[in-house]
Design a protein around this motif. Sequence first.
Motif, PDB file in Angstrom:
ATOM      1  N   LEU A 192      49.072 -67.602 -16.025  1.00 17.78           N
ATOM      2  CA  LEU A 192      50.104 -67.389 -15.012  1.00 17.78           C
ATOM      3  C   LEU A 192      51.280 -66.604 -15.585  1.00 17.78           C
ATOM      4  O   LEU A 192      51.842 -65.724 -14.917  1.00 17.78           O
ATOM      5  N   ASN A 193      51.676 -66.917 -16.818  1.00 19.97           N
ATOM      6  CA  ASN A 193      52.776 -66.185 -17.443  1.00 19.97           C
ATOM      7  C   ASN A 193      52.432 -64.712 -17.621  1.00 19.97           C
ATOM      8  O   ASN A 193      53.280 -63.830 -17.423  1.00 19.97           O
ATOM      9  N   GLU A 194      51.210 -64.433 -17.982  1.00 16.25           N
ATOM     10  CA  GLU A 194      50.780 -63.046 -18.131  1.00 16.25           C
ATOM     11  C   GLU A 194      50.825 -62.326 -16.784  1.00 16.25           C
ATOM     12  O   GLU A 194      51.242 -61.168 -16.685  1.00 16.25           O
ATOM     13  N   GLU A 195      50.409 -63.042 -15.726  1.00 17.03           N
ATOM     14  CA  GLU A 195      50.428 -62.436 -14.389  1.00 17.03           C
ATOM     15  C   GLU A 195      51.852 -62.157 -13.939  1.00 17.03           C
ATOM     16  O   GLU A 195      52.151 -61.099 -13.362  1.00 17.03           O
ATOM     17  N   VAL A 196      52.774 -63.101 -14.207  1.00 21.88           N
ATOM     18  CA  VAL A 196      54.177 -62.908 -13.846  1.00 21.88           C
ATOM     19  C   VAL A 196      54.763 -61.711 -14.583  1.00 21.88           C
ATOM     20  O   VAL A 196      55.487 -60.891 -14.020  1.00 21.88           O
ATOM     21  N   SER A 197      54.440 -61.599 -15.872  1.00 20.60           N
ATOM     22  CA  SER A 197      54.934 -60.475 -16.666  1.00 20.60           C
ATOM     23  C   SER A 197      54.446 -59.141 -16.113  1.00 20.60           C
ATOM     24  O   SER A 197      55.205 -58.163 -16.015  1.00 20.60           O
ATOM     25  N   GLU A 198      53.198 -59.081 -15.695  1.00 19.16           N
ATOM     26  CA  GLU A 198      52.648 -57.848 -15.134  1.00 19.16           C
ATOM     27  C   GLU A 198      53.340 -57.491 -13.819  1.00 19.16           C
ATOM     28  O   GLU A 198      53.657 -56.322 -13.556  1.00 19.16           O
ATOM     29  N   LEU A 199      53.595 -58.515 -12.985  1.00 17.45           N
ATOM     30  CA  LEU A 199      54.258 -58.266 -11.704  1.00 17.45           C
ATOM     31  C   LEU A 199      55.699 -57.795 -11.912  1.00 17.45           C
ATOM     32  O   LEU A 199      56.186 -56.912 -11.191  1.00 17.45           O
ATOM     33  N   GLU A 200      56.406 -58.384 -12.866  1.00 19.49           N
ATOM     34  CA  GLU A 200      57.777 -57.962 -13.139  1.00 19.49           C
ATOM     35  C   GLU A 200      57.811 -56.514 -13.602  1.00 19.49           C
ATOM     36  O   GLU A 200      58.691 -55.741 -13.217  1.00 19.49           O
ATOM     37  N   THR A 201      56.857 -56.141 -14.428  1.00 19.34           N
ATOM     38  CA  THR A 201      56.781 -54.754 -14.885  1.00 19.34           C
ATOM     39  C   THR A 201      56.544 -53.806 -13.718  1.00 19.34           C
ATOM     40  O   THR A 201      57.149 -52.734 -13.614  1.00 19.34           O
ATOM     41  N   GLU A 202      55.675 -54.220 -12.799  1.00 22.11           N
ATOM     42  CA  GLU A 202      55.380 -53.388 -11.625  1.00 22.11           C
ATOM     43  C   GLU A 202      56.604 -53.247 -10.737  1.00 22.11           C
ATOM     44  O   GLU A 202      56.907 -52.151 -10.236  1.00 22.11           O
ATOM     45  N   VAL A 203      57.343 -54.353 -10.543  1.00 25.41           N
ATOM     46  CA  VAL A 203      58.544 -54.310  -9.706  1.00 25.41           C
ATOM     47  C   VAL A 203      59.601 -53.401 -10.325  1.00 25.41           C
ATOM     48  O   VAL A 203      60.256 -52.606  -9.635  1.00 25.41           O
ATOM     49  N   ASP A 204      59.789 -53.488 -11.643  1.00 25.44           N
ATOM     50  CA  ASP A 204      60.765 -52.626 -12.310  1.00 25.44           C
ATOM     51  C   ASP A 204      60.405 -51.153 -12.133  1.00 25.44           C
ATOM     52  O   ASP A 204      61.280 -50.309 -11.899  1.00 25.44           O
ATOM     53  N   GLY A 205      59.112 -50.854 -12.240  1.00 24.38           N
ATOM     54  CA  GLY A 205      58.688 -49.470 -12.070  1.00 24.38           C
ATOM     55  C   GLY A 205      58.943 -48.957 -10.672  1.00 24.38           C
ATOM     56  O   GLY A 205      59.423 -47.830 -10.482  1.00 24.38           O
ATOM     57  N   LEU A 206      58.655 -49.785  -9.668  1.00 23.01           N
ATOM     58  CA  LEU A 206      58.883 -49.372  -8.288  1.00 23.01           C
ATOM     59  C   LEU A 206      60.374 -49.217  -8.000  1.00 23.01           C
ATOM     60  O   LEU A 206      60.785 -48.325  -7.241  1.00 23.01           O
ATOM     61  N   SER A 207      61.193 -50.086  -8.605  1.00 22.75           N
ATOM     62  CA  SER A 207      62.637 -49.994  -8.394  1.00 22.75           C
ATOM     63  C   SER A 207      63.190 -48.695  -8.952  1.00 22.75           C
ATOM     64  O   SER A 207      64.077 -48.069  -8.366  1.00 22.75           O
TER      65      SER A 207
END
Length: 250
Positions: A79-94
């Motif tokens: 789950l932590n790995e999944e959260v980290s991947e999602l945060e990276t994706e959100v930062d990129g989109l921002s």
Amino acid sequence: MVPEREVMVLKRRIGNAEGGGAHRPLSSRGSWGTAAVCVLFGVMIAASMLAARGTDLRPSRNGGMAELVTSQVHHIRELNEEVSELETEVDGLSRQAAPVPEAEPPLELQRVAGPAVRVTLEDAPDSVNPVGVDADLLVVHQQDVQAVVNELWAAGAEAMTIQGQRVVSTTAVKCVGNTVVLHEVPYAPPYVIEAIGDPERLNAGLDESEAIALYKEHAEAYSLGYRQETLTEAEAPPYEGSTQLMHARR
């Protein structure tokens, strides 16, 4: 489950009891006791087999808990790995998103320039003093200024000034004595009103107005001033006061 070794020991003891090391005959009391012991152990063995259902009746005390903890730790890591991947994706989109442009201030607070129509209203000259005519009929009043302002707005004016002051929706024209008060500042005639917009529409609005036609008749009869001009360029400065309505009366 009764250990196999203990069963063998019991069987051996029973065999010894039946055969006897000294080969002494068993009494009837001894025979009944031996039979009872055999039956008791048989019942115990059967009960153990049913309860165990083929499994160990004494598993490791901490074996199940350790497996559960290990499983949960592994799940949390995923789950932590999944959260980290999602945060990276959100930062990129921002970072890719375009910045939201700031909202422009209201037109009343902006400088406006363009072609315009100018109307000048003026009191009758001091030399004009007809007998029996009230002096109030020889001056420009607030309703005269307001009539011009209303007609220009109705004709599509984009911005307007009176005596160089920007006129907004909350502007009130008041008459005090022989002066007109605008934004708490008194002004003496002549009163100059400039409206920025389509000159053709603005002029047509003034020419077709009944209120303006009535003023023109009055001005001609009592020598009041009315002048209407078309300007190629005029400027309306931004309004610097408050646009909030402080008082209202129905």
